[in-house]
Design an enzyme around this catalytic site. Structure first.
Site, PDB file in Angstrom:
ATOM      1  NE  ARG A   1       6.462  -0.861  10.228  1.00  0.00           N
ATOM      2  CZ  ARG A   1       5.317  -0.820   9.554  1.00  0.00           C
ATOM      3  NH1 ARG A   1       5.254  -0.202   8.395  1.00  0.00           N
ATOM      4  NH2 ARG A   1       4.238  -1.387  10.050  1.00  0.00           N
TER       5      ARG A   1
ATOM      6  NE  ARG B   1      -4.234  -1.665   9.808  1.00  0.00           N
ATOM      7  CZ  ARG B   1      -3.132  -1.052   9.361  1.00  0.00           C
ATOM      8  NH1 ARG B   1      -3.097   0.241   9.207  1.00  0.00           N
ATOM      9  NH2 ARG B   1      -2.059  -1.770   9.070  1.00  0.00           N
TER      10      ARG B   1
ATOM     11  NE  ARG C   1       7.274  -3.008   5.800  1.00  0.00           N
ATOM     12  CZ  ARG C   1       5.966  -2.743   5.724  1.00  0.00           C
ATOM     13  NH1 ARG C   1       5.456  -2.228   4.626  1.00  0.00           N
ATOM     14  NH2 ARG C   1       5.155  -3.001   6.735  1.00  0.00           N
TER      15      ARG C   1
ATOM     16  NE  ARG D   1       1.861  -5.384  11.338  1.00  0.00           N
ATOM     17  CZ  ARG D   1       3.002  -5.271  10.643  1.00  0.00           C
ATOM     18  NH1 ARG D   1       4.077  -5.937  11.014  1.00  0.00           N
ATOM     19  NH2 ARG D   1       3.068  -4.501   9.594  1.00  0.00           N
TER      20      ARG D   1
ATOM     21  CE  LYS E   1      -2.317  -1.083   3.820  1.00  0.00           C
ATOM     22  NZ  LYS E   1      -1.724  -2.392   4.216  1.00  0.00           N
TER      23      LYS E   1
HETATM   24  P1  AMP Z   1       0.903   0.131   9.026  1.00  0.00           P
HETATM   25  O1  AMP Z   1       2.089   1.001   8.884  1.00  0.00           O
HETATM   26  O2  AMP Z   1      -0.282   0.628   8.215  1.00  0.00           O
HETATM   27  O3  AMP Z   1       1.182  -1.312   8.815  1.00  0.00           O
HETATM   28  O4  AMP Z   1       0.412   0.275  10.559  1.00  0.00           O
HETATM   29  C1  AMP Z   1       1.245  -0.108  11.628  1.00  0.00           C
HETATM   30  C2  AMP Z   1       0.436  -0.184  12.918  1.00  0.00           C
HETATM   31  O5  AMP Z   1      -0.136   1.099  13.198  1.00  0.00           O
HETATM   32  C3  AMP Z   1      -0.719  -1.142  12.869  1.00  0.00           C
HETATM   33  O6  AMP Z   1      -0.340  -2.456  13.129  1.00  0.00           O
HETATM   34  C4  AMP Z   1      -1.591  -0.578  13.988  1.00  0.00           C
HETATM   35  O7  AMP Z   1      -1.094  -0.892  15.260  1.00  0.00           O
HETATM   36  C5  AMP Z   1      -1.412   0.927  13.805  1.00  0.00           C
HETATM   37  N1  AMP Z   1      -2.422   1.452  12.869  1.00  0.00           N
HETATM   38  C6  AMP Z   1      -2.212   2.008  11.643  1.00  0.00           C
HETATM   39  N2  AMP Z   1      -3.358   2.381  11.058  1.00  0.00           N
HETATM   40  C7  AMP Z   1      -4.348   2.042  11.937  1.00  0.00           C
HETATM   41  C8  AMP Z   1      -5.744   2.126  11.898  1.00  0.00           C
HETATM   42  N3  AMP Z   1      -6.406   2.655  10.842  1.00  0.00           N
HETATM   43  N4  AMP Z   1      -6.445   1.703  12.978  1.00  0.00           N
HETATM   44  C9  AMP Z   1      -5.816   1.191  14.031  1.00  0.00           C
HETATM   45  N5  AMP Z   1      -4.491   1.033  14.113  1.00  0.00           N
HETATM   46  C10 AMP Z   1      -3.762   1.448  13.081  1.00  0.00           C
END
Ligand code: AMP
Length: 368
Positions: free
Chosen positions: A312, A267, A306, A324, A192
């Site tokens: 990360r 989400r 990654r 996740r 994404k």
């Molecule tokens: P990402 O970088 O999109 O993979 O997000 C990393 C982490 O941020 C996720 O595993 C969640 O803990 C938190 N996070 C990101 N976006 C959301 C969302 N829309 N709702 C809840 N938690 C989020």
């Protein structure tokens, strides 16, 4: 792009193009009226800037006066032309040149002709800086025209949209193409963020990644960051109230964008509903949800790779990654049905070369 009230306008004519047109009208009139000391009558409010620059460009003796008519309200002409300031007294027996900012349907012009036919001027002519020849349906032939323009609503250089925009030196055109707002959907590691980077440049969109905003806050030790950290470390979702509020602030801070790519948001169904309600309140909407499809084993490998580069922590531990995915399956996957019900869900093969995937997404966007 600029925003006036609720509408967006894009640059259309530069100050230089406008002044060149003003000058060319002044030069033509100067040739015809050199020896006559004409009275220029500006039509308020719109023509005030035109009149000012016109007089500076007119090289011979002349007088100036104003008349005030009103017909526009919002974006369309109301058809009612009111006279708010009558023709001046000093025009008897004189050569009068009426200076209009814009002539479109010709309704205002008809009223002007009606008004000036009742006066005892020696003669009168009409000069208009802008002229929409496509829609003009009056009988009077306009004597001097600056620029023939298409039938699009314009603001700036004296012209307004509900009174705003008159002070702009350039002319802007209503941006009728509505915003494109996209949701990028897919499991962690689906690509994404990578695709958003390409799409945002290609379509001039504002990219909002909730994950990035959380990581930025964690890095800077903000209250929001401290709160999100405990959830993110475990691979759990951050609670909706926190995430929704944060997303809304991000959108509010970029209201001048020509559209958004939402990456990692929504989400949950509650987030999707909140997003719809929020966008609606700003006269915006989601145009499409683009889902990047890939199977878990490919994704796990990608995330672990990654994790080695990005540092990360949630990408370095397979159990966190699996958690996740679990969160995704339980809370995020139902969004597919949510967007399918709105006819906005588009699935795209997320496996292959990055540029091929961008092309697949672009194809969906172009057809919106
Ligand atoms: P990402 O970088 O999109 O993979 O997000 C990393 C982490 O941020 C996720 O595993 C969640 O803990 C938190 N996070 C990101 N976006 C959301 C969302 N829309 N709702 C809840 N938690 C989020």
């Amino acid at each position: 792009m600029i925003k006036l009230h609720d509408k967006y306008f894009k640059p259309y004519l530069s100050e230089e193009q406008i002044l060149t047109a003003v000058k060319s009208i002044a030069e033509k009139i100067a040739v015809d009226y050199k020896d006559k000391t004409p009275v220029f009558v500006g039509v308020l409010n719109g023509a005030f800037m035109f009149v000012s620059d016109f007089l500076k460009a007119y090289p011979y003796p002349c007088e100036v006066s104003f008349i005030k008519l009103s017909s526009y309200q919002g974006l369309t002409s109301t058809g009612i032309v009111e006279s708010l300031l009558d023709p001046p007294d000093n025009i008897q027996g004189r050569s009068v040149i009426i200076l209009e900012d814009i002539i479109d349907s010709g309704r205002t012009l008809k009223e002007l002709v009606h008004i000036f036919n009742k006066t005892n001027v020696a003669e009168y002519k009409i000069a208009s800086l802008f002229y929409k020849s496509e829609v003009y349906n009056g009988e009077y032939t306009i004597d001097y025209v600056g620029i023939d323009i298409p039938d699009k609503f314009i603001v700036g250089y004296g012209l307004d949209y509900n009174e705003l925009g008159r002070n702009l030196r350039e002319v802007y055109q209503l941006n009728q193409k509505h915003m494109i707002n996209l949701v990028l959907f897919g499991k962690p590691g689906a690509g994404k963020g990578t695709q958003a980077e390409f799409l945002k440049d290609q379509y001039n969109l504002q990219h909002i990644s909730t994950g990035d905003v959380f990581r930025y806050n964690i890095k800077n030790g903000t209250e929001l960051g401290n709160l999100a950290k405990s959830y993110m470390d475990k691979g759990d979702l951050v609670p909706d109230e926190v995430t929704i509020k944060m997303l809304q602030d991000e959108v509010e801070n970029h209201l001048d964008a020509s559209g958004f790519i939402f990456d990692g948001f929504p989400r949950t169904v509650a987030q999707a509903q909140a997003l719809d309600t929020f966008l609606e309140s700003r006269e915006m909407r989601i145009d499409a949800t683009l889902a990047l499809d890939a199977n878990d084993e490919v994704l796990i490998q990608r995330l672990l790779e990654r994790g080695k580069v990005s540092g990360r922590t949630d990408d370095q531990d397979e159990s966190k990654i699996r958690n996740r995915f679990e969160e995704y399956n339980q809370k995020t996957a139902p969004l597919q049905a949510y967007y399918e019900a709105q006819g906005k869900f588009h699935s795209v093969n997320g496996i292959g070369a990055i540029e091929d995937i961008t092309r697949r997404l672009g194809k969906v966007i172009e057809e919106l």
